[in-house]
Design a protein around this motif. Structure first.
Motif, PDB file in Angstrom:
ATOM      1  N   GLY A  77       0.793  -1.071   0.032  1.00  0.00           N
ATOM      2  CA  GLY A  77      -0.065  -0.118  -0.061  1.00  0.00           C
ATOM      3  C   GLY A  77       1.069   1.115  -0.028  1.00  0.00           C
ATOM      4  O   GLY A  77       1.865   1.105  -0.643  1.00  0.00           O
ATOM      5  N   SER A  78       0.318   2.159   0.810  1.00  0.00           N
ATOM      6  CA  SER A  78       1.344   3.450   0.698  1.00  0.00           C
ATOM      7  C   SER A  78       0.770   4.305   1.869  1.00  0.00           C
ATOM      8  O   SER A  78      -0.724   4.339   2.167  1.00  0.00           O
ATOM      9  N   VAL A  79       1.627   5.069   2.482  1.00  0.00           N
ATOM     10  CA  VAL A  79       1.077   6.200   3.111  1.00  0.00           C
ATOM     11  C   VAL A  79       0.077   7.273   2.607  1.00  0.00           C
ATOM     12  O   VAL A  79      -1.048   7.828   3.056  1.00  0.00           O
ATOM     13  N   ALA A  80       0.095   7.040   1.289  1.00  0.00           N
ATOM     14  CA  ALA A  80      -0.869   7.869   0.316  1.00  0.00           C
ATOM     15  C   ALA A  80      -2.239   7.219   0.390  1.00  0.00           C
ATOM     16  O   ALA A  80      -3.219   8.002   0.223  1.00  0.00           O
ATOM     17  N   GLY A  81      -2.305   6.170   0.966  1.00  0.00           N
ATOM     18  CA  GLY A  81      -3.779   5.524   1.239  1.00  0.00           C
ATOM     19  C   GLY A  81      -4.390   6.026   2.463  1.00  0.00           C
ATOM     20  O   GLY A  81      -5.641   5.628   2.874  1.00  0.00           O
ATOM     21  N   PRO A  94      -4.101  12.364   2.640  1.00  0.00           N
ATOM     22  CA  PRO A  94      -4.233  12.965   1.530  1.00  0.00           C
ATOM     23  C   PRO A  94      -3.210  14.037   1.211  1.00  0.00           C
ATOM     24  O   PRO A  94      -2.651  14.723   2.293  1.00  0.00           O
ATOM     25  N   TYR A  95      -2.783  14.422  -0.091  1.00  0.00           N
ATOM     26  CA  TYR A  95      -2.138  15.520  -0.201  1.00  0.00           C
ATOM     27  C   TYR A  95      -2.458  15.863  -1.590  1.00  0.00           C
ATOM     28  O   TYR A  95      -3.131  15.131  -2.525  1.00  0.00           O
ATOM     29  N   PRO A  96      -2.146  17.331  -1.836  1.00  0.00           N
ATOM     30  CA  PRO A  96      -2.389  17.941  -3.421  1.00  0.00           C
ATOM     31  C   PRO A  96      -1.944  16.893  -4.461  1.00  0.00           C
ATOM     32  O   PRO A  96      -0.705  16.830  -4.344  1.00  0.00           O
ATOM     33  N   THR A 143      -5.911  10.022  -7.574  1.00  0.00           N
ATOM     34  CA  THR A 143      -6.384   8.949  -7.732  1.00  0.00           C
ATOM     35  C   THR A 143      -5.415   7.677  -7.022  1.00  0.00           C
ATOM     36  O   THR A 143      -5.691   6.600  -6.968  1.00  0.00           O
ATOM     37  N   TYR A 144      -4.010   8.287  -7.235  1.00  0.00           N
ATOM     38  CA  TYR A 144      -2.812   7.409  -6.489  1.00  0.00           C
ATOM     39  C   TYR A 144      -3.307   6.883  -5.182  1.00  0.00           C
ATOM     40  O   TYR A 144      -3.381   5.683  -4.743  1.00  0.00           O
ATOM     41  N   GLY A 145      -3.772   7.948  -4.133  1.00  0.00           N
ATOM     42  CA  GLY A 145      -3.733   7.825  -2.975  1.00  0.00           C
ATOM     43  C   GLY A 145      -5.324   7.019  -2.815  1.00  0.00           C
ATOM     44  O   GLY A 145      -5.188   6.088  -1.819  1.00  0.00           O
ATOM     45  N   GLU A 147       2.587  -0.080   4.299  1.00  0.00           N
ATOM     46  CA  GLU A 147       2.318   1.337   3.722  1.00  0.00           C
ATOM     47  C   GLU A 147       3.665   2.136   4.062  1.00  0.00           C
ATOM     48  O   GLU A 147       3.674   2.705   4.915  1.00  0.00           O
ATOM     49  N   PRO A 148       4.503   2.096   2.719  1.00  0.00           N
ATOM     50  CA  PRO A 148       5.557   3.038   2.909  1.00  0.00           C
ATOM     51  C   PRO A 148       5.573   4.592   2.749  1.00  0.00           C
ATOM     52  O   PRO A 148       4.472   4.667   1.923  1.00  0.00           O
ATOM     53  N   GLY A 149       6.176   5.215   3.114  1.00  0.00           N
ATOM     54  CA  GLY A 149       6.294   6.485   2.964  1.00  0.00           C
ATOM     55  C   GLY A 149       7.347   6.810   1.947  1.00  0.00           C
ATOM     56  O   GLY A 149       7.702   6.060   1.162  1.00  0.00           O
ATOM     57  N   LEU A 150       8.124   8.064   1.860  1.00  0.00           N
ATOM     58  CA  LEU A 150       9.034   8.389   0.847  1.00  0.00           C
ATOM     59  C   LEU A 150      10.025   7.358   0.761  1.00  0.00           C
ATOM     60  O   LEU A 150      10.919   7.230   1.494  1.00  0.00           O
ATOM     61  N   GLU A 183      12.574   3.873  -8.689  1.00  0.00           N
ATOM     62  CA  GLU A 183      12.221   4.388  -9.809  1.00  0.00           C
ATOM     63  C   GLU A 183      10.698   5.315  -9.813  1.00  0.00           C
ATOM     64  O   GLU A 183      10.195   5.772 -10.917  1.00  0.00           O
ATOM     65  N   PHE A 184      10.183   5.177  -8.645  1.00  0.00           N
ATOM     66  CA  PHE A 184       8.816   5.345  -8.617  1.00  0.00           C
ATOM     67  C   PHE A 184       8.503   7.055  -9.141  1.00  0.00           C
ATOM     68  O   PHE A 184       7.692   7.079  -9.824  1.00  0.00           O
ATOM     69  N   SER A 185       9.382   8.072  -8.554  1.00  0.00           N
ATOM     70  CA  SER A 185       9.164   9.603  -9.163  1.00  0.00           C
ATOM     71  C   SER A 185       9.591   9.541 -10.625  1.00  0.00           C
ATOM     72  O   SER A 185       9.069  10.301 -11.277  1.00  0.00           O
ATOM     73  N   VAL A 234       9.014   7.542 -12.788  1.00  0.00           N
ATOM     74  CA  VAL A 234       7.808   7.020 -13.494  1.00  0.00           C
ATOM     75  C   VAL A 234       6.676   8.065 -13.545  1.00  0.00           C
ATOM     76  O   VAL A 234       5.910   8.255 -14.454  1.00  0.00           O
ATOM     77  N   ARG A 235       6.554   8.599 -12.127  1.00  0.00           N
ATOM     78  CA  ARG A 235       5.650   9.347 -11.692  1.00  0.00           C
ATOM     79  C   ARG A 235       5.519  10.815 -12.737  1.00  0.00           C
ATOM     80  O   ARG A 235       4.550  11.182 -13.338  1.00  0.00           O
ATOM     81  N   PHE A 236       6.930  11.183 -12.915  1.00  0.00           N
ATOM     82  CA  PHE A 236       7.019  12.149 -13.638  1.00  0.00           C
ATOM     83  C   PHE A 236       7.545  12.124 -15.292  1.00  0.00           C
ATOM     84  O   PHE A 236       8.332  12.681 -15.678  1.00  0.00           O
TER      85      PHE A 236
HETATM   86  C1  8X3 Z   1       4.384   6.798  -2.544  1.00  0.00           C
HETATM   87  C2  8X3 Z   1       4.687   7.863  -1.323  1.00  0.00           C
HETATM   88  O1  8X3 Z   1       3.920   9.941  -0.547  1.00  0.00           O
HETATM   89  O2  8X3 Z   1       4.862   9.732  -2.771  1.00  0.00           O
HETATM   90  O3  8X3 Z   1       3.311   5.678  -2.153  1.00  0.00           O
HETATM   91  O4  8X3 Z   1       2.663   9.170  -2.411  1.00  0.00           O
HETATM   92  S1  8X3 Z   1       3.889   9.381  -1.980  1.00  0.00           S
END
Ligand code: 8X3
Ligand code: NDP
Length: 249
Positions: free
Chosen positions: A136-140, A143-145, A149-151, A179-182, A186-188, A190-192
């Motif tokens: 999962g993720s802390v994003a679950g 919330p953050y701006p 949909t990811y969260g 549920e990891p945080g930061l 390669e996550f970012s 991919v995100r960007f």
């Molecule tokens: C990844 C953590 O804070 O970038 O799940 O959404 S965050």
């Protein structure tokens, strides 16, 4: 008998680190991802244990069904399923976000995890043993701006994990949501969409979680005694904490 772990999203980040850690503990591995070249490289690196690699897109139901029907006999008793494959795409607000990005996150983080779980679980139920570890993720939870949909997809993973535990109650099967945080992977990138400068700025100037930190958390959860179920673990780097609620004045 050598135990077997199936890891989705094993070509990078948490999945790859988890593959290495379990191989070091003599587990045999089933490693999945879309990038065949990476799967082959990892298979060569981990030649001390049997490794079955499978290239497919987890968001395509037929491909997941085909993969599960063709798991070689030697790997067919799966002890741990790590539902790790996933991604975030974009950080735009809900009025500007790309609907295709939203659809891809839903198809991967939710549907892909459901296909894999639904197809692997019957074998675990039959054997009355197994462990499903969801990422999962802390994003679950927070919330953050731009998290829209990811969260929400990771909130789905959290609640599905709890409901899954109810479904397997009495069987000995375990379910954990990590549920990891930061964490620097390669996550970012991919995100960007491959913008490496923007991606590296997410991680610069502080000590992030590493992929190994999460692999060790997965290993720890899996190596508790059989009567212990770790329901969920929230894990952040020390540099990360919560912000105050926003007030528009
Ligand atoms: C990844 C953590 O804070 O970038 O799940 O959404 S965050
Ligand atoms: P990476 O981008 O490094 O790894 C993601 C993995 O998912 C890759 O192996 C990728 O393989 C696989 N994947 C993505 N889409 C698909 C698909 N359609 N079919 C099959 N495989 C796919 O990121 P992380 O290791 O950081 O991410 C792993 C999980 O952890 C994700 O679920 C993510 O949401 C979650 N997470 C990450 C955090 C972080 O800060 N890094 C924090 C909290 C949770 P390939 O491209 O070869 O298909």
């Amino acid at each position: 008998m050598q135990k077997t772990i199936l890891i989705t999203g094993a070509t990078s980040g948490f999945g790859k680190a988890t593959a290495k850690l379990f191989a070091a503990h003599n587990w045999q591995l089933i490693l999945c991802g879309r990038r065949q070249d990476r799967l082959e490289t990892i298979q060569k690196e981990l030649e001390n244990v049997p490794v079955h690699i499978a290239q497919f897109d987890i968001s395509v139901r037929d491909e997941v069904e085909d993969f599960v029907s063709n798991i070689p006999q030697q790997f067919s008793q799966i002890d741990i399923l790590v539902n790790n494959a996933g991604l975030a795409l974009g950080l735009e607000g809900s009025d500007k976000a790309d609907l295709d990005h939203w659809q891809t996150m839903i198809n991967t983080n939710i549907s892909g995890l459901l296909y894999m779980t639904r197809l692997i679980l019957p074998q675990m139920m039959k054997n009355r043993t197994g462990h499903i570890i969801n990422i999962g993720s802390v994003a679950g939870s927070y919330p953050y701006p731009g998290g829209n949909t990811y969260g929400a997809s990771k909130a789905f993973v959290a609640q599905f994990s709890r409901n899954l535990r109810c479904d397997v109650a009495g069987t000995g099967i375990r379910v954990t949501n990590i549920e990891p945080g930061l964490a620097e992977t390669e996550f970012s990138a991919v995100r960007f969409s491959g913008d490496e400068k923007r991606a590296s700025s997410v991680y610069a100037g502080h000590e992030n979680l590493s992929a190994t930190d999460i692999a060790e958390t997965i290993f720890w959860s899996a190596s508790r005694p059989a009567h212990v179920n770790i329901n969920s673990i929230e894990i952040m780097p020390v540099c990360q904490s919560w912000a105050a609620l926003a007030i528009d004045k």
